[in-house]
Scaffold this motif. Structure first.
Motif, PDB file in Angstrom:
ATOM      1  N   TYR A  49       0.808  -1.222   0.000  1.00  0.00           N
ATOM      2  CA  TYR A  49       0.000   0.000   0.000  1.00  0.00           C
ATOM      3  C   TYR A  49       0.843   1.275   0.000  1.00  0.00           C
ATOM      4  O   TYR A  49       0.421   2.297  -0.540  1.00  0.00           O
ATOM      5  N   VAL A  50       2.042   1.210   0.555  1.00  0.00           N
ATOM      6  CA  VAL A  50       2.946   2.368   0.420  1.00  0.00           C
ATOM      7  C   VAL A  50       3.284   2.560  -1.060  1.00  0.00           C
ATOM      8  O   VAL A  50       3.269   3.678  -1.574  1.00  0.00           O
ATOM      9  N   GLY A  51       3.546   1.456  -1.757  1.00  0.00           N
ATOM     10  CA  GLY A  51       3.798   1.530  -3.198  1.00  0.00           C
ATOM     11  C   GLY A  51       2.601   2.060  -3.955  1.00  0.00           C
ATOM     12  O   GLY A  51       2.741   2.887  -4.865  1.00  0.00           O
ATOM     13  N   PHE A  55       2.685   5.479  -6.111  1.00  0.00           N
ATOM     14  CA  PHE A  55       2.342   5.435  -7.534  1.00  0.00           C
ATOM     15  C   PHE A  55       1.133   6.330  -7.821  1.00  0.00           C
ATOM     16  O   PHE A  55       1.068   7.005  -8.853  1.00  0.00           O
ATOM     17  N   SER A  56       0.177   6.339  -6.891  1.00  0.00           N
ATOM     18  CA  SER A  56      -1.024   7.155  -7.064  1.00  0.00           C
ATOM     19  C   SER A  56      -0.701   8.643  -7.109  1.00  0.00           C
ATOM     20  O   SER A  56      -1.394   9.421  -7.772  1.00  0.00           O
ATOM     21  N   MET A  57       0.366   9.043  -6.418  1.00  0.00           N
ATOM     22  CA  MET A  57       0.790  10.441  -6.483  1.00  0.00           C
ATOM     23  C   MET A  57       1.168  10.810  -7.918  1.00  0.00           C
ATOM     24  O   MET A  57       0.865  11.908  -8.395  1.00  0.00           O
ATOM     25  N   TRP A  58       1.824   9.895  -8.615  1.00  0.00           N
ATOM     26  CA  TRP A  58       2.198  10.150 -10.010  1.00  0.00           C
ATOM     27  C   TRP A  58       0.948  10.241 -10.886  1.00  0.00           C
ATOM     28  O   TRP A  58       0.846  11.114 -11.754  1.00  0.00           O
ATOM     29  N   ILE A  59      -0.016   9.364 -10.660  1.00  0.00           N
ATOM     30  CA  ILE A  59      -1.266   9.423 -11.425  1.00  0.00           C
ATOM     31  C   ILE A  59      -1.929  10.784 -11.211  1.00  0.00           C
ATOM     32  O   ILE A  59      -2.337  11.444 -12.166  1.00  0.00           O
ATOM     33  N   TYR A  60      -2.028  11.215  -9.964  1.00  0.00           N
ATOM     34  CA  TYR A  60      -2.680  12.493  -9.650  1.00  0.00           C
ATOM     35  C   TYR A  60      -1.938  13.646 -10.311  1.00  0.00           C
ATOM     36  O   TYR A  60      -2.539  14.590 -10.823  1.00  0.00           O
ATOM     37  N   LEU A  71     -10.556   8.215  -9.845  1.00  0.00           N
ATOM     38  CA  LEU A  71     -11.080   6.888 -10.233  1.00  0.00           C
ATOM     39  C   LEU A  71      -9.947   5.887 -10.425  1.00  0.00           C
ATOM     40  O   LEU A  71     -10.058   4.725 -10.016  1.00  0.00           O
ATOM     41  N   TRP A  72      -8.836   6.330 -11.047  1.00  0.00           N
ATOM     42  CA  TRP A  72      -7.685   5.435 -11.203  1.00  0.00           C
ATOM     43  C   TRP A  72      -7.094   5.062  -9.844  1.00  0.00           C
ATOM     44  O   TRP A  72      -6.728   3.910  -9.611  1.00  0.00           O
ATOM     45  N   ILE A  73      -7.009   6.025  -8.944  1.00  0.00           N
ATOM     46  CA  ILE A  73      -6.432   5.750  -7.619  1.00  0.00           C
ATOM     47  C   ILE A  73      -7.302   4.753  -6.854  1.00  0.00           C
ATOM     48  O   ILE A  73      -6.789   3.823  -6.227  1.00  0.00           O
ATOM     49  N   ILE A  74      -8.606   4.903  -6.927  1.00  0.00           N
ATOM     50  CA  ILE A  74      -9.501   3.928  -6.279  1.00  0.00           C
ATOM     51  C   ILE A  74      -9.279   2.546  -6.887  1.00  0.00           C
ATOM     52  O   ILE A  74      -9.201   1.541  -6.160  1.00  0.00           O
ATOM     53  N   SER A  75      -9.147   2.502  -8.203  1.00  0.00           N
ATOM     54  CA  SER A  75      -8.893   1.221  -8.875  1.00  0.00           C
ATOM     55  C   SER A  75      -7.572   0.596  -8.424  1.00  0.00           C
ATOM     56  O   SER A  75      -7.495  -0.616  -8.195  1.00  0.00           O
ATOM     57  N   PHE A  81      -1.708  -3.880  -8.680  1.00  0.00           N
ATOM     58  CA  PHE A  81      -0.859  -3.706  -9.853  1.00  0.00           C
ATOM     59  C   PHE A  81      -1.511  -4.174 -11.146  1.00  0.00           C
ATOM     60  O   PHE A  81      -0.956  -3.940 -12.215  1.00  0.00           O
ATOM     61  N   PHE A  82      -2.678  -4.792 -11.074  1.00  0.00           N
ATOM     62  CA  PHE A  82      -3.458  -5.008 -12.294  1.00  0.00           C
ATOM     63  C   PHE A  82      -3.821  -3.644 -12.875  1.00  0.00           C
ATOM     64  O   PHE A  82      -3.577  -3.365 -14.055  1.00  0.00           O
TER      65      PHE A  82
END
Length: 118
Positions: A49-51, A55-60, A71-75, A81-82
């Motif tokens: 979950y740290v990963g 990674f979600s920070m980069w998406i945002y 929506l991507w972060i929730i996914s 990693f899927f």
């Protein structure tokens, strides 16, 4: 960039098979309780979950529409990693073989302009 697309595609395929195997042959709650009762299982979950959060920070950062990034972060938080593999694969194709577009997303033009002003 071709190798990155292959790795992301293989990752998505591997995660699809792993998730299907887990849902078909495993018990989410029974197996999950075993993991939560093992100290190294907890370490693995925290690591994961740290990963996901990093990674979600980069998406945002790279998504223009914040609703899409949420929506991507929730996914990512639900499917791990899927979702990351699919997100990276889509980002690679949308970047048209341009690494700056891939890494910076919609922020690219703004950041390049700032760099050129210095």
């Amino acid at each position: 960039m071709k190798i990155a697309k292959i790795i992301s595609g293989v990752g998505a395929l591997a995660m699809t098979i792993a998730l299907l195997n887990g849902f078909i042959n495993g018990s989410f709650f029974d197996d999950g309780s075993i993991i939560l009762n093992n100290p190294w299982g907890i370490v693995s979950l925290v690591d994961l979950y740290v990963g996901f959060i990093i990674f979600s920070m980069w998406i945002y950062f790279r998504e223009e529409k914040k609703v899409h990034s949420i929506l991507w972060i929730i996914s990512v938080m639900l499917l791990g990693f899927f979702s990351v593999s699919i997100y990276v694969l889509i980002a690679l194709f949308r970047s048209h073989d341009n690494w700056l577009d891939f890494f910076l997303g919609y922020q690219k033009d703004t950041l390049v302009k700032k760099l050129n002003q210095k």
